[in-house]
Design a protein around this motif. Structure first.
Motif, PDB file in Angstrom:
ATOM      1  N   CYS A  31      -4.147   8.163  -2.826  1.00 37.14           N
ATOM      2  CA  CYS A  31      -3.929   8.077  -1.966  1.00 37.14           C
ATOM      3  C   CYS A  31      -4.091   8.636  -0.823  1.00 37.14           C
ATOM      4  O   CYS A  31      -3.944   9.380  -0.634  1.00 37.14           O
ATOM      5  CB  CYS A  31      -2.305   7.028  -2.536  1.00 37.14           C
ATOM      6  SG  CYS A  31      -1.469   7.925  -2.465  1.00 37.14           S
ATOM      7  N   TYR A  32      -3.609   7.298   0.382  1.00 39.19           N
ATOM      8  CA  TYR A  32      -3.549   7.624   1.847  1.00 39.19           C
ATOM      9  C   TYR A  32      -3.080   8.593   2.220  1.00 39.19           C
ATOM     10  O   TYR A  32      -1.616   8.724   1.536  1.00 39.19           O
ATOM     11  CB  TYR A  32      -3.372   6.158   2.896  1.00 39.19           C
ATOM     12  CG  TYR A  32      -4.664   5.812   2.995  1.00 39.19           C
ATOM     13  CD1 TYR A  32      -6.207   6.430   3.049  1.00 39.19           C
ATOM     14  CD2 TYR A  32      -4.591   4.481   2.236  1.00 39.19           C
ATOM     15  CE1 TYR A  32      -7.064   5.008   3.339  1.00 39.19           C
ATOM     16  CE2 TYR A  32      -5.839   3.739   1.931  1.00 39.19           C
ATOM     17  CZ  TYR A  32      -7.137   3.455   2.418  1.00 39.19           C
ATOM     18  OH  TYR A  32      -8.096   2.863   2.304  1.00 39.19           O
ATOM     19  N   ILE A  33      -3.399   9.672   2.690  1.00 37.39           N
ATOM     20  CA  ILE A  33      -2.019  10.693   3.769  1.00 37.39           C
ATOM     21  C   ILE A  33      -2.594  10.793   4.870  1.00 37.39           C
ATOM     22  O   ILE A  33      -3.602  10.705   5.610  1.00 37.39           O
ATOM     23  CB  ILE A  33      -2.548  12.309   3.090  1.00 37.39           C
ATOM     24  CG1 ILE A  33      -2.425  12.353   1.197  1.00 37.39           C
ATOM     25  CG2 ILE A  33      -1.506  13.128   3.431  1.00 37.39           C
ATOM     26  CD1 ILE A  33      -3.522  13.157   1.429  1.00 37.39           C
ATOM     27  N   VAL A  34      -1.063  10.487   5.611  1.00 35.69           N
ATOM     28  CA  VAL A  34      -0.645   9.643   6.711  1.00 35.69           C
ATOM     29  C   VAL A  34       0.007  11.170   7.641  1.00 35.69           C
ATOM     30  O   VAL A  34       1.090  11.501   7.017  1.00 35.69           O
ATOM     31  CB  VAL A  34      -0.031   8.184   6.995  1.00 35.69           C
ATOM     32  CG1 VAL A  34      -0.386   8.372   8.735  1.00 35.69           C
ATOM     33  CG2 VAL A  34      -1.372   7.867   6.395  1.00 35.69           C
TER      34      VAL A  34
ATOM     35  N   ARG B 221     -11.437  18.350  -5.948  1.00 44.02           N
ATOM     36  CA  ARG B 221     -10.326  18.207  -5.681  1.00 44.02           C
ATOM     37  C   ARG B 221      -9.670  18.026  -3.719  1.00 44.02           C
ATOM     38  O   ARG B 221      -8.962  17.029  -2.746  1.00 44.02           O
ATOM     39  CB  ARG B 221      -8.940  18.571  -5.609  1.00 44.02           C
ATOM     40  CG  ARG B 221      -7.900  18.379  -5.187  1.00 44.02           C
ATOM     41  CD  ARG B 221      -6.228  19.193  -5.816  1.00 44.02           C
ATOM     42  NE  ARG B 221      -5.016  18.933  -5.670  1.00 44.02           N
ATOM     43  CZ  ARG B 221      -4.342  17.475  -6.400  1.00 44.02           C
ATOM     44  NH1 ARG B 221      -5.401  17.122  -6.885  1.00 44.02           N
ATOM     45  NH2 ARG B 221      -3.731  17.039  -5.777  1.00 44.02           N
ATOM     46  N   CYS B 222     -10.072  19.111  -2.582  1.00 44.96           N
ATOM     47  CA  CYS B 222      -9.861  19.197  -1.252  1.00 44.96           C
ATOM     48  C   CYS B 222     -11.285  17.537  -0.755  1.00 44.96           C
ATOM     49  O   CYS B 222     -10.688  17.438  -0.051  1.00 44.96           O
ATOM     50  CB  CYS B 222     -10.410  20.836  -0.842  1.00 44.96           C
ATOM     51  SG  CYS B 222     -10.192  20.557   0.702  1.00 44.96           S
ATOM     52  N   ARG B 223     -12.491  17.542  -1.046  1.00 44.82           N
ATOM     53  CA  ARG B 223     -13.523  17.017  -0.719  1.00 44.82           C
ATOM     54  C   ARG B 223     -12.195  15.332  -1.100  1.00 44.82           C
ATOM     55  O   ARG B 223     -11.856  14.604   0.098  1.00 44.82           O
ATOM     56  CB  ARG B 223     -14.685  17.101  -1.505  1.00 44.82           C
ATOM     57  CG  ARG B 223     -15.068  17.979  -0.998  1.00 44.82           C
ATOM     58  CD  ARG B 223     -16.165  17.797   0.812  1.00 44.82           C
ATOM     59  NE  ARG B 223     -16.176  18.719   0.487  1.00 44.82           N
ATOM     60  CZ  ARG B 223     -15.756  20.395   1.043  1.00 44.82           C
ATOM     61  NH1 ARG B 223     -14.308  20.332   0.875  1.00 44.82           N
ATOM     62  NH2 ARG B 223     -16.820  21.127   1.483  1.00 44.82           N
ATOM     63  N   ASN B 224     -11.661  14.810  -1.803  1.00 44.85           N
ATOM     64  CA  ASN B 224     -10.742  13.987  -2.247  1.00 44.85           C
ATOM     65  C   ASN B 224      -9.595  14.025  -1.810  1.00 44.85           C
ATOM     66  O   ASN B 224      -9.472  12.352  -0.690  1.00 44.85           O
ATOM     67  CB  ASN B 224     -10.239  14.267  -3.676  1.00 44.85           C
ATOM     68  CG  ASN B 224     -11.452  13.558  -4.759  1.00 44.85           C
ATOM     69  OD1 ASN B 224     -12.388  12.996  -4.421  1.00 44.85           O
ATOM     70  ND2 ASN B 224     -11.603  13.664  -5.755  1.00 44.85           N
ATOM     71  N   VAL B 225      -8.952  14.968  -1.036  1.00 50.16           N
ATOM     72  CA  VAL B 225      -8.112  14.554  -0.455  1.00 50.16           C
ATOM     73  C   VAL B 225      -8.293  14.883   1.302  1.00 50.16           C
ATOM     74  O   VAL B 225      -7.131  13.713   2.030  1.00 50.16           O
ATOM     75  CB  VAL B 225      -6.845  15.852  -0.366  1.00 50.16           C
ATOM     76  CG1 VAL B 225      -5.914  16.134   0.988  1.00 50.16           C
ATOM     77  CG2 VAL B 225      -6.568  16.197  -1.989  1.00 50.16           C
ATOM     78  N   GLN B 226      -8.658  15.240   1.948  1.00 51.22           N
ATOM     79  CA  GLN B 226     -10.088  15.201   3.092  1.00 51.22           C
ATOM     80  C   GLN B 226     -10.528  13.834   3.117  1.00 51.22           C
ATOM     81  O   GLN B 226     -10.517  13.229   4.330  1.00 51.22           O
ATOM     82  CB  GLN B 226     -10.710  16.000   2.849  1.00 51.22           C
ATOM     83  CG  GLN B 226     -10.868  17.135   3.083  1.00 51.22           C
ATOM     84  CD  GLN B 226     -12.029  18.202   3.364  1.00 51.22           C
ATOM     85  OE1 GLN B 226     -12.888  17.950   2.683  1.00 51.22           O
ATOM     86  NE2 GLN B 226     -12.342  19.650   4.408  1.00 51.22           N
TER      87      GLN B 226
ATOM     88  N   MET C 121       1.057  -1.601   0.192  1.00 48.76           N
ATOM     89  CA  MET C 121      -0.060  -0.027   0.112  1.00 48.76           C
ATOM     90  C   MET C 121       0.724   0.952  -0.124  1.00 48.76           C
ATOM     91  O   MET C 121       2.070   1.408   0.923  1.00 48.76           O
ATOM     92  CB  MET C 121      -0.413  -0.083   0.682  1.00 48.76           C
ATOM     93  CG  MET C 121      -2.256   1.718   1.139  1.00 48.76           C
ATOM     94  SD  MET C 121      -2.635   1.374   2.716  1.00 48.76           S
ATOM     95  CE  MET C 121      -3.303  -0.486   2.669  1.00 48.76           C
ATOM     96  N   LYS C 122       0.599   2.131  -0.617  1.00 56.15           N
ATOM     97  CA  LYS C 122       1.467   3.323  -1.115  1.00 56.15           C
ATOM     98  C   LYS C 122       0.407   4.446  -0.276  1.00 56.15           C
ATOM     99  O   LYS C 122      -0.815   4.538  -0.193  1.00 56.15           O
ATOM    100  CB  LYS C 122       1.366   3.889  -2.250  1.00 56.15           C
ATOM    101  CG  LYS C 122       2.308   4.598  -2.313  1.00 56.15           C
ATOM    102  CD  LYS C 122       2.016   5.748  -4.031  1.00 56.15           C
ATOM    103  CE  LYS C 122       2.912   5.306  -5.198  1.00 56.15           C
ATOM    104  NZ  LYS C 122       3.115   5.330  -6.094  1.00 56.15           N
ATOM    105  N   VAL C 123       1.317   5.327   0.700  1.00 54.70           N
ATOM    106  CA  VAL C 123       0.433   5.613   1.753  1.00 54.70           C
ATOM    107  C   VAL C 123       2.062   7.018   1.764  1.00 54.70           C
ATOM    108  O   VAL C 123       3.385   6.965   1.400  1.00 54.70           O
ATOM    109  CB  VAL C 123       1.054   5.271   2.933  1.00 54.70           C
ATOM    110  CG1 VAL C 123       0.549   7.023   4.618  1.00 54.70           C
ATOM    111  CG2 VAL C 123       0.590   4.550   3.078  1.00 54.70           C
ATOM    112  N   GLN C 124       1.502   8.302   1.641  1.00 46.44           N
ATOM    113  CA  GLN C 124       2.349   9.784   1.157  1.00 46.44           C
ATOM    114  C   GLN C 124       1.810  10.308   3.142  1.00 46.44           C
ATOM    115  O   GLN C 124       1.189  10.220   3.891  1.00 46.44           O
ATOM    116  CB  GLN C 124       1.219  11.110   0.524  1.00 46.44           C
ATOM    117  CG  GLN C 124       0.953  10.449  -0.863  1.00 46.44           C
ATOM    118  CD  GLN C 124      -0.332  11.159  -0.970  1.00 46.44           C
ATOM    119  OE1 GLN C 124       0.169  12.250  -2.168  1.00 46.44           O
ATOM    120  NE2 GLN C 124      -1.251  11.133  -0.947  1.00 46.44           N
TER     121      GLN C 124
END
Length: 242
Positions: free
Chosen positions: A70-73, A99-104, A1-4
């Motif tokens: 992808c996930y942002i942690v 885009r903001c909703r997707n990132v959120q 799994m890729k995580v930012q």
């Protein structure tokens, strides 16, 4: 799994070891960690101080620096909560609304991600002593954190978690609160630290470096026999001995 991985400015400048331990923890959990060195700040300090134009500028940069697929942690409930909830005020019905909703939707605090997405709570950590868990205001109210940090801490070998009666006690940082109301800020830190000392705790553990900074400053000035530790640092303790 890729995580930012998003490293808040306080962690980057004051607690870099927490950033590296967050990477180690995610990698041990089986994640491919991606770090964008162009990242800066989520804008939370400007936002809570009322400087929404400046917060929006930082927020736009955040939305540019992170992919929305992808996930942002982040090892911070405060910053994760700012992105997940504070950005509603800044970007609803704007040109970056979607885009903001997707990132959120992809934004997670570290313990929330480990427990609820990866379904992992044991990492072979060992830390002998007693500790109290300090729940950051943002963890409870802005990010609506539940019991994920405690679930992870219960799996740390040799560590006993003590519950304090005053679970709603604040550290006194509160973004610019500590600057504007210094005496009240110190009084809050004193209450939290003294409660931990009364409970004979060796450590105060939190998900947020801002709380740790505030409490450790009070501890250091008075040379008190207790230490603060970030959750990520606790969960990677003792690995060299395994």
């Amino acid at each position: 799994m890729k995580v930012q991985l998003f490293i808040p400015c306080f962690v980057d400048q004051i607690y870099p070891e927490t950033a590296f331990n967050s990477i180690k923890l995610l990698q041990k959990a089986g994640c491919e960690v991606v770090y964008n060195p162009n990242q800066t700040c989520c804008g939370e300090l400007a936002y809570t101080a009322g400087f929404w134009d400046e917060a929006k500028e930082l927020g736009l940069k955040f939305l540019q620096d992170f992919s929305d697929d992808c996930y942002i942690v982040s090892p911070s409930a405060t910053c994760s909560g700012m992105v997940k909830n504070g950005y509603h005020d800044l970007f609803t019905n704007s040109t970056v609304h979607n885009r903001c909703r997707n990132v959120q939707g992809n934004m997670y605090e570290l313990s929330d991600f480990l427990v609820n997405i990866l379904k992992k709570d044991y990492f072979g950590a060992e830390l002998v002593g007693t500790a109290v868990y300090h729940e950051a205001c943002a963890a409870k109210h802005l990010f609506t954190m539940k019991d994920e940090p405690r679930q992870l801490l219960e799996q740390v070998g040799g560590l006993e978690i003590i519950d304090l009666d005053e679970n709603d006690a604040r550290c006194g940082f509160g973004s610019t609160f500590a600057v504007k109301y210094a005496e009240e800020s110190v009084s809050m830190a004193e209450q939290r630290v003294q409660a931990a000392l009364t409970a004979r705790a060796d450590y105060i553990i939190s998900t947020d470096s801002t709380c740790l900074l505030q409490l450790q400053a009070y501890i250091d000035k008075r040379q008190l026999p207790i230490k603060t530790k970030h959750l990520a640092d606790v969960l990677t303790s003792g690995w060299a001995n395994i």
